[in-house]
Structure formats: C-alpha cells, structure tokens
Design a protein around this motif. Structure first.
Motif, mmCIF file in Angstrom:
data_model
loop_
_atom_site.group_PDB
_atom_site.id
_atom_site.type_symbol
_atom_site.label_atom_id
_atom_site.label_comp_id
_atom_site.label_asym_id
_atom_site.label_seq_id
_atom_site.Cartn_x
_atom_site.Cartn_y
_atom_site.Cartn_z
ATOM 1 N N GLY A 22 1.130 16.988 48.174
ATOM 2 C CA GLY A 22 1.381 17.748 46.956
ATOM 3 C C GLY A 22 0.812 19.150 47.030
ATOM 4 O O GLY A 22 0.597 19.710 48.107
ATOM 5 N N SER A 23 0.557 19.712 45.870
ATOM 6 C CA SER A 23 0.138 21.111 45.777
ATOM 7 C C SER A 23 -1.114 21.415 46.577
ATOM 8 O O SER A 23 -1.258 22.515 47.133
ATOM 9 C CB SER A 23 -0.075 21.497 44.307
ATOM 10 N N ARG A 24 -2.028 20.464 46.667
ATOM 11 C CA ARG A 24 -3.269 20.725 47.408
ATOM 12 C C ARG A 24 -3.001 20.866 48.901
ATOM 13 O O ARG A 24 -3.638 21.678 49.580
ATOM 14 C CB ARG A 24 -4.284 19.612 47.133
ATOM 15 N N ALA A 29 -2.411 24.586 44.898
ATOM 16 C CA ALA A 29 -3.188 23.919 43.857
ATOM 17 C C ALA A 29 -3.766 24.929 42.877
ATOM 18 O O ALA A 29 -4.170 26.039 43.239
ATOM 19 C CB ALA A 29 -4.308 23.098 44.482
ATOM 20 N N ASP A 32 -5.487 22.592 37.299
ATOM 21 C CA ASP A 32 -4.983 21.363 36.691
ATOM 22 C C ASP A 32 -4.174 20.495 37.657
ATOM 23 O O ASP A 32 -3.513 19.535 37.242
ATOM 24 C CB ASP A 32 -4.133 21.693 35.461
ATOM 25 N N SER A 33 -4.206 20.804 38.939
ATOM 26 C CA SER A 33 -3.416 20.051 39.908
ATOM 27 C C SER A 33 -4.000 18.665 40.154
ATOM 28 O O SER A 33 -5.216 18.497 40.253
ATOM 29 C CB SER A 33 -3.330 20.802 41.245
ATOM 30 N N ASP A 34 -3.106 17.658 40.261
ATOM 31 C CA ASP A 34 -3.524 16.315 40.626
ATOM 32 C C ASP A 34 -3.861 16.265 42.118
ATOM 33 O O ASP A 34 -3.521 17.176 42.881
ATOM 34 C CB ASP A 34 -2.412 15.303 40.347
ATOM 35 N N THR A 35 -4.523 15.183 42.520
ATOM 36 C CA THR A 35 -4.763 14.929 43.941
ATOM 37 C C THR A 35 -3.869 13.774 44.355
ATOM 38 O O THR A 35 -4.159 12.610 44.057
ATOM 39 C CB THR A 35 -6.231 14.608 44.222
ATOM 40 N N ASP A 36 -2.753 14.090 44.988
ATOM 41 C CA ASP A 36 -1.786 13.077 45.417
ATOM 42 C C ASP A 36 -2.183 12.541 46.791
ATOM 43 O O ASP A 36 -2.330 13.324 47.741
ATOM 44 C CB ASP A 36 -0.380 13.670 45.488
ATOM 45 N N PRO A 63 -5.305 6.206 41.249
ATOM 46 C CA PRO A 63 -4.263 6.989 40.582
ATOM 47 C C PRO A 63 -3.628 7.975 41.568
ATOM 48 O O PRO A 63 -4.297 8.509 42.463
ATOM 49 C CB PRO A 63 -5.029 7.730 39.473
ATOM 50 N N GLU A 64 -2.332 8.223 41.407
ATOM 51 C CA GLU A 64 -1.588 9.178 42.235
ATOM 52 C C GLU A 64 -1.617 8.798 43.719
ATOM 53 O O GLU A 64 -1.568 9.667 44.588
ATOM 54 C CB GLU A 64 -2.140 10.612 42.060
ATOM 55 N N GLN A 65 -1.718 7.494 44.016
ATOM 56 C CA GLN A 65 -1.739 7.025 45.410
ATOM 57 C C GLN A 65 -0.484 6.198 45.692
ATOM 58 O O GLN A 65 -0.093 5.345 44.890
ATOM 59 C CB GLN A 65 -2.986 6.194 45.691
#
Length: 236
Positions: A22-24, A29, A32-36, A63-65
């Motif tokens: 993802g964004s990271r 990132a 407010d970006s999630d850690t996918d 979460p987000e995994q």
C-alpha cells in the motif's frame, strides 16, 4: 496427519514471507495511512489429502492483513496479477524464512510481457469505475486516481527496463497533489491515456520474456510440498 489448523493459525505458524504494501511501500504514506500487510503461507502438505482443502487465502489475524497460500500466490503471480507481483518487490519486508528467501529469488521468473495486458487491463477496469464516479458525483475518488497513475507509471517502467519498482520516488509530491484533488480531472485523464499508449509502445520492445518461467516456479512449489510432507513423516 496433523489436525486441521484454524485459518489464523496458518498465517501465524506457517508464514514464509510477509511485507508492508500500500501507500507505505509506494512512498505515498501520510499521517492517516493504514499499514497494509501482505504475506504468503505454506499449508502443511498432509492437509491437501483430505476432502476439505486448506484455504487459498486468509484475512487477518491482524487488521489490514491478507495472505495467500503458496500455490495460489504463485499461480496469480505467473498470470502477472499486478497486486501479487508487487508483493514480491516490497521495500518493507517484515518476515522471511528460507523458503521465503527462495520465493523472493524467483522474482524474475514471474515477470513477462504478460504484465502489459494485466496491468493495463486492471487500470482500464479501475478507470471505468472512476468515470462512473465522475458522472455520478462530478469528481473522481482522488485517491483511486492517484494509485491508477502510479500503477500505470510502474507498468511503463517495468516494460522498458524489465525491473519492477514499487516506490514512486520524485513523483511523490505530484501524486499527493492528485490525491488532494489539486489537479483537474481532465489533466489526469490525459495523463492516463498517455501512460496507456506508452505501455503499449514499450511492450513491443520490452526486455521481458514473452512468458514467465513456469517450470522454475513449479520446481520450487513441488520441493516445498515434498519437504513439508517429510517434516510430518507422512506420505499420501
């Protein structure tokens, strides 16, 4: 034969590779970006001898995994699935064992000129969704537009160089302007069209092979399955 594990246990106990995506991973990132997290697990071989097979993918346990079973992951990568190929090139690995290291060493075996059809095809399907948003709401979902530009730019670079790069580098500020809606949609439309044309032009002279190295990947899969069976002291 081992008992059938719960789905989260397959990820906890049998992961061979995981990474941040993802964004990271893309260098986009913000606060407010999630850690996918994406990963690959190897279901114990004896589980495949039952009527009920182990799952091809598992969501969680964090979460987000999201994780794929090795065979499913390899099949998607051989078909040049954009999201799966990028997992192999994440700059942010979290966990890698010896089998994961071998999987990563096969990066080039998965790459072929098929990426032109799959990346552009995926981009065009997303473009239709964005066009529908524009018709309905008068504007696109800007985050989706940003990632579409990123994906097509990555595709063009991959076809030209033979190397898949996930990070956006110096394009970060420009892409974040797109995410904030600071660039008119018509300008973005023109850029998307130019990128599709550039990808088509690059495909004809790409250094990538016409097809992926299926035999090399299958050899890895078979050895991994055989070693797993031996570890449990069982045979079909």
């Amino acid at each position: 034969m081992p008992p059938s594990p719960a789905q989260p246990d397959l990820v906890r106990d049998h992961s061979i590779y995981s990474c941040v995506m993802g964004s990271r991973a893309f260098g986009l990132a913000t606060e407010d970006s999630d850690t996918d997290v994406r990963g690959v697990y190897v279901a114990p071989t004896p589980l495949f001898w039952r009527f009920d097979k182990p799952p091809t993918h598992v969501e969680g346990p964090a979460p987000e995994q999201f994780s794929w079973e090795l065979e499913r992951f390899c099949a998607l990568a051989l078909r040049a699935n954009p999201n799966v190929l990028e997992v192999l090139h994440s700059p942010l690995p979290l966990h890698t064992d010896a089998r994961g290291e071998e999987l990563l060493s096969l990066r080039s075996a998965f790459l072929s000129r098929r990426v032109h059809a799959t990346f552009v095809g995926y981009a065009e399907s997303q473009r239709r969704k964005i066009d529908a948003d524009v018709r309905q709401y008068g504007a696109p979902r800007w985050k989706h537009a940003m990632h579409l530009l990123r994906l097509l730019s990555s595709c063009v670079d991959l076809l030209r160089t033979g190397e898949l790069t996930t990070g956006v580098g110096d394009a970060r500020d420009d892409l974040l302007r797109v995410k904030r809606g600071e660039i008119p949609w018509q300008h973005i439309e023109n850029r998307l069209s130019r990128l599709v044309a550039a990808a088509t032009e690059a495909a004809s002279g790409s250094p990538l092979p016409p097809l992926p190295d299926r035999a090399r990947v299958e050899d890895f899969l078979v050895r991994t399955r055989r070693n797993s069976a031996s570890a449990y002291g069982t045979s079909p």
